[in-house]
Design a protein around this motif. Structure first.
Motif, PDB file in Angstrom:
ATOM      1  N   ALA A   1      16.832  40.071 -30.946  1.00  0.00           N
ATOM      2  CA  ALA A   1      16.915  39.962 -29.394  1.00  0.00           C
ATOM      3  C   ALA A   1      15.751  39.358 -28.588  1.00  0.00           C
ATOM      4  O   ALA A   1      14.725  39.595 -28.888  1.00  0.00           O
ATOM      5  CB  ALA A   1      16.974  41.676 -29.181  1.00  0.00           C
ATOM      6  N   HIS A   2      16.480  39.076 -27.469  1.00  0.00           N
ATOM      7  CA  HIS A   2      15.449  38.383 -26.446  1.00  0.00           C
ATOM      8  C   HIS A   2      14.680  37.100 -26.864  1.00  0.00           C
ATOM      9  O   HIS A   2      13.679  36.797 -26.280  1.00  0.00           O
ATOM     10  CB  HIS A   2      14.425  39.457 -25.807  1.00  0.00           C
ATOM     11  CG  HIS A   2      15.174  40.851 -25.328  1.00  0.00           C
ATOM     12  ND1 HIS A   2      16.138  40.754 -24.268  1.00  0.00           N
ATOM     13  CD2 HIS A   2      15.117  41.883 -25.748  1.00  0.00           C
ATOM     14  CE1 HIS A   2      16.331  42.039 -24.173  1.00  0.00           C
ATOM     15  NE2 HIS A   2      15.676  42.855 -25.179  1.00  0.00           N
ATOM     16  N   SER A   3      15.236  36.669 -28.101  1.00  0.00           N
ATOM     17  CA  SER A   3      14.509  35.328 -28.465  1.00  0.00           C
ATOM     18  C   SER A   3      14.492  34.226 -27.601  1.00  0.00           C
ATOM     19  O   SER A   3      13.787  33.332 -27.636  1.00  0.00           O
ATOM     20  CB  SER A   3      15.115  35.046 -29.967  1.00  0.00           C
ATOM     21  OG  SER A   3      16.373  34.770 -29.886  1.00  0.00           O
ATOM     22  N   GLU A   4      15.585  34.168 -26.866  1.00  0.00           N
ATOM     23  CA  GLU A   4      15.822  32.902 -26.020  1.00  0.00           C
ATOM     24  C   GLU A   4      14.571  32.698 -24.903  1.00  0.00           C
ATOM     25  O   GLU A   4      14.475  31.905 -24.182  1.00  0.00           O
ATOM     26  CB  GLU A   4      17.311  33.051 -25.300  1.00  0.00           C
ATOM     27  CG  GLU A   4      17.289  34.159 -24.109  1.00  0.00           C
ATOM     28  CD  GLU A   4      17.652  35.560 -24.891  1.00  0.00           C
ATOM     29  OE1 GLU A   4      17.817  36.647 -23.976  1.00  0.00           O
ATOM     30  OE2 GLU A   4      17.539  35.792 -26.036  1.00  0.00           O
TER      31      GLU A   4
ATOM     32  N   SER B   1      15.792  31.169 -31.017  1.00  0.00           N
ATOM     33  CA  SER B   1      16.924  31.613 -30.579  1.00  0.00           C
ATOM     34  C   SER B   1      18.298  31.038 -31.238  1.00  0.00           C
ATOM     35  O   SER B   1      19.266  31.337 -30.710  1.00  0.00           O
ATOM     36  CB  SER B   1      16.926  31.377 -29.098  1.00  0.00           C
ATOM     37  OG  SER B   1      16.914  30.213 -28.791  1.00  0.00           O
ATOM     38  N   LYS B   2      18.073  29.993 -31.820  1.00  0.00           N
ATOM     39  CA  LYS B   2      19.111  29.100 -32.269  1.00  0.00           C
ATOM     40  C   LYS B   2      19.003  28.505 -33.721  1.00  0.00           C
ATOM     41  O   LYS B   2      19.925  28.046 -34.272  1.00  0.00           O
ATOM     42  CB  LYS B   2      19.437  27.905 -31.273  1.00  0.00           C
ATOM     43  CG  LYS B   2      18.398  26.820 -31.227  1.00  0.00           C
ATOM     44  CD  LYS B   2      18.814  25.807 -29.917  1.00  0.00           C
ATOM     45  CE  LYS B   2      17.632  24.843 -29.935  1.00  0.00           C
ATOM     46  NZ  LYS B   2      17.268  23.767 -31.069  1.00  0.00           N
TER      47      LYS B   2
ATOM     48  N   ASN C   1       6.180  37.781 -25.203  1.00  0.00           N
ATOM     49  CA  ASN C   1       4.891  37.257 -26.147  1.00  0.00           C
ATOM     50  C   ASN C   1       3.749  36.918 -25.768  1.00  0.00           C
ATOM     51  O   ASN C   1       2.568  36.488 -26.557  1.00  0.00           O
ATOM     52  CB  ASN C   1       5.536  36.147 -27.111  1.00  0.00           C
ATOM     53  CG  ASN C   1       5.729  34.946 -26.427  1.00  0.00           C
ATOM     54  OD1 ASN C   1       6.749  34.872 -25.464  1.00  0.00           O
ATOM     55  ND2 ASN C   1       5.003  33.954 -26.865  1.00  0.00           N
ATOM     56  N   LEU C   2       3.709  36.644 -24.273  1.00  0.00           N
ATOM     57  CA  LEU C   2       2.405  35.948 -23.698  1.00  0.00           C
ATOM     58  C   LEU C   2       1.558  37.269 -23.011  1.00  0.00           C
ATOM     59  O   LEU C   2       2.222  38.187 -22.592  1.00  0.00           O
ATOM     60  CB  LEU C   2       2.863  34.921 -22.888  1.00  0.00           C
ATOM     61  CG  LEU C   2       3.252  33.651 -23.375  1.00  0.00           C
ATOM     62  CD1 LEU C   2       3.641  32.737 -22.331  1.00  0.00           C
ATOM     63  CD2 LEU C   2       2.422  33.002 -24.507  1.00  0.00           C
TER      64      LEU C   2
END
Length: 689
Positions: free
Chosen positions: A496-499, A142-143, A527-528
């Motif tokens: 998108a939504h990586s956080e 995310s960063k 992702n789980l």
């Protein structure tokens, strides 16, 4: 001039001796294997190693481009040598590519010990290349633009399983099924050793002893050399006959064993197929002459290793001081200028690297299958292509298709340092070695592409200045790499939504699993997913499915949904669950087939990562080879300028006046980790490895 007093000389010798004693002793060497040049390199103990020592921890790089026998996506054997240097992904606990079958892990590349040690008979003295730790070194998708640019798997262990004396070659136990067909190499199948033993005892020795007049020593020696080296095509049995020892010594050992066997009762415990007629326990390893000499040849003098080998423990791994780089390489001792800090043979992909290492995702993948959403509508994921992660650990050049991947010990931890920040550089070894043939530097890329039998190129990583113990080791990856990294950092945006992303290894495994109802308001990261081991039976009275204990390790799992959570019956115990398991698909209707199983223990439900959801699969990750320096790059390899092997005309040269000077500063900050390759003192080894 007067000679110095004896006391002064003694004092000088004493101080020199003390200085030598203070020099750190290399604990691990890479040198030519005792199994012969055709087997290439081996690893050796530089000092005594006790049983249970973790000898070295390496990284594990997941490979998408390669399976055991052939590339998945490309019909080419360019890069065929890779097949000798890969492991099943399972050994290093890398991600699976089918969550229902944990053995579907493709391949993994474990450089250093994992690529170099050999396997022979029952002589294994280490458990090699097992396990790993998943750790992104604090980077998050995310960063951090460095996310996905280095492997998160590190700490793959090689542990001694018995005491190993200094100078001994280090062997793993791969089993007969692993031993590859390498031209000229000893093929140490147990069946070959047994057949060679029978030939030695029943055929050759009996023939020598059956002569009416005893043969003179020189005749017996010449006859043995002729027989052993007789050019029989692909005679695997003859490859394991004793070598580099005179017949007189073989005869002495053989007669000693025959006498020992005559003194004990007959025993056929170790005989494999046909009954033998040559004495008791014929195929017990301690009674075999072939075993005796292979064991005997598996040790080198430490002084020989110092003269002919390369030290492999100058480097240790730790978190890098370079932002976004993950882990890095650090000096384990003071390393004077010119020291060979590391050494690495190189795996070539000469012509088709751009195609071989190109990985299709989603709808670009020819094996891709669309899926149905909850409304029964077919969903096709957007496809993309990107280079395999191993590219970041490989060398290349802007004017060539040649790609070289190093597999030296610990060198893949070395990060980029531009200009004066670099304290090592790569050079070609100054002399011929078993894994470096200077003649390869004059070959064109087409010739190298079709040289599929052996590694012939290596790098030395040489200290450019004195390096202090604990200092991070850096090398210059080249201006193209640096420009590409800078552009990546400028252009990079998180997906998108990586956080929301959390890798399964970071999730507390003893935390109670969430039910389907709870996930409506508190869902797991996208992702789980939950997977269950199948172990149940149908109750004939109630027709309900109930859990039964797992009796043996299983690699198979099914997708499942937690419906209800049961509190543990005893304090300190884990929860059990009522789950819905997906056990198949109805062939007629295409609908999922599910069953409800109750009382499934917590330990048999796994919160796992969805296939290809890890960082290095993201389309916005950094990929770039490390540059082979212009000053050592062979002109014969510059096929992008000549068009050789590319089916395209060579590019037209631009007038020199139109070429703009680079505006990239040589002092730019380092970026995401791509494996580097430092080296050490160029002329410290006198002979070939």
């Amino acid at each position: 001039m007067k000679s110095p007093p004896v006391a002064v000389l003694l004092l000088l010798l004493s101080s020199m001796s003390h200085a030598l004693e203070q020099q750190p002793q290399c604990g691990l060497w890479m040198a030519a294997s005792t199994l012969g040049d055709a087997t290439n390199l081996g690893m050796y103990a530089g000092q005594d190693i006790e049983k249970g020592v973790d000898i070295q921890n390496e990284i594990a790089i997941p490979l998408l481009f390669r399976n055991w026998d052939a590339p998945d996506y490309h019909d080419t054997d360019d890069g065929q040598l890779w097949d000798r240097y890969i492991w099943e992904g399972e050994v290093a606990n890398v991600e699976t590519y089918d969550n229902s079958d944990l053995q579907q892990t493709k391949a993994v590349f474990v450089p250093g010990i994992g690529c170099t040690i050999n396997s022979v008979l029952d002589m294994n003295n280490v458990e090699s290349t097992h396990g790993s730790t998943y750790d992104t070194a604090g980077l998050h998708r995310s960063k951090d633009p460095g996310s996905g640019a280095f492997t998160p798997y590190y700490g793959t262990h090689t542990v001694s399983t018995r005491d190993i004396s200094a100078g001994s070659e280090i062997y793993a136990a791969y089993g007969d099924q692993w031993i590859p067909d390498i031209p000229g190499a000893q093929v140490t199948f147990h069946k070959n050793l047994e057949a060679a033993e029978e030939f030695l005892r029943d055929d050759y020795y009996r023939f020598v002893k059956s002569q009416k007049d005893p043969l003179p020593a020189h005749v017996k020696e010449g006859l043995w050399n002729f027989t052993r080296d007789f050019p029989v095509h692909q005679n695997q049995i003859f490859t394991v006959l004793p070598r580099n020892v005179p017949w007189s010594e073989i005869e002495t050992v053989l007669e000693q064993k025959l006498q020992e066997e005559a003194d004990v009762p007959y025993n056929t415990e170790y005989e494999s197929d046909d009954e033998a007629d040559t004495g008791p326990t014929l195929f017990a390893p301690d009674n075999m002459v072939t075993h005796h000499f292979i064991r005997q040849q598996s040790k080198r003098d430490v002084q020989w290793l110092q003269e002919h080998g390369r030290c492999c423990d100058h480097i240790r791994a730790d978190k890098s001081t370079i932002p976004q780089a993950g882990r890095g390489a650090f000096a384990t001792r003071d390393l004077p200028k010119g020291t060979i800090v590391g050494y690495s043979p190189l795996i070539p992909v000469a012509l088709e690297g751009e195609q071989v290492y190109n990985i299709p995702y989603g709808s670009k993948d020819p094996n891709y299958e669309p899926f149905m959403d909850e409304n029964g509508k077919e969903v096709v994921e957007e496809g993309y292509e990107m280079k395999d992660l191993v590219i970041n650990y490989s060398f290349g050049h802007k004017d060539s298709t040649m790609m070289l991947t190093p597999y030296g010990s610990m060198i893949n931890y070395i990060n980029h340092g531009a200009g004066d920040k670099a304290n090592v550089k790569v050079v070609w070894p100054s002399h011929e070695m078993v894994a470096h043939k200077p003649e390869w530097l004059t070959r064109n890329v087409t010739t190298i592409r079709y040289t599929l039998d052996k590694i012939g190129l290596s790098f030395d990583y040489v200290a450019l200045r004195d390096i202090k113990e604990g200092e991070e080791i850096l090398m210059d990856y080249g201006p193209e790499w640096e420009a590409a990294w800078r552009k990546h950092v400028i252009d990079w945006e998180p997906l998108a939504h990586s956080e929301e992303y959390v890798h399964s290894s970071e999730w507390p495994h003893d935390e109670p699993l969430r039910t389907e109802a709870e996930q409506e308001t508190n869902p797991y990261p996208d992702n789980l997913e939950t997977m269950c081991v199948e172990s149940y039976m149908k109750d004939p009275r109630t027709m309900a499915y109930k859990w039964i204990p797992v009796l043996r390790k299983s690699y198979f799992r099914v997708a499942c949904t937690v419906l209800e959570r049961h509190e543990p019956k005893k304090e300190g115990k884990q929860h059990s669950y009522r789950v819905e398991m997906l056990i198949g698909v109805d062939e007629a209707t295409g609908e999922d087939q599910t069953i409800i199983v109750d009382r499934v223990p917590h330990k048999w439900i796994f919160l796992t990562d969805k296939v290809k959801s890890a960082d290095w699969h993201m389309p916005n990750t950094f990929r770039h080879t490390i540059a082979i320096p212009d000053e050592i790059f062979p002109p014969a390899w510059k096929n992008k300028l000549t068009g050789e092997g590319m089916d395209i005309p060579p590019p037209k040269k631009k007038p020199a006046a139109t070429m703009k000077p680079s505006t990239i500063s040589s002092g730019a900050p380092a970026g995401a980790k791509a494996a580097g390759a430092p080296a050490g003192a160029r002329a410290s080894a006198k002979e070939e490895l």
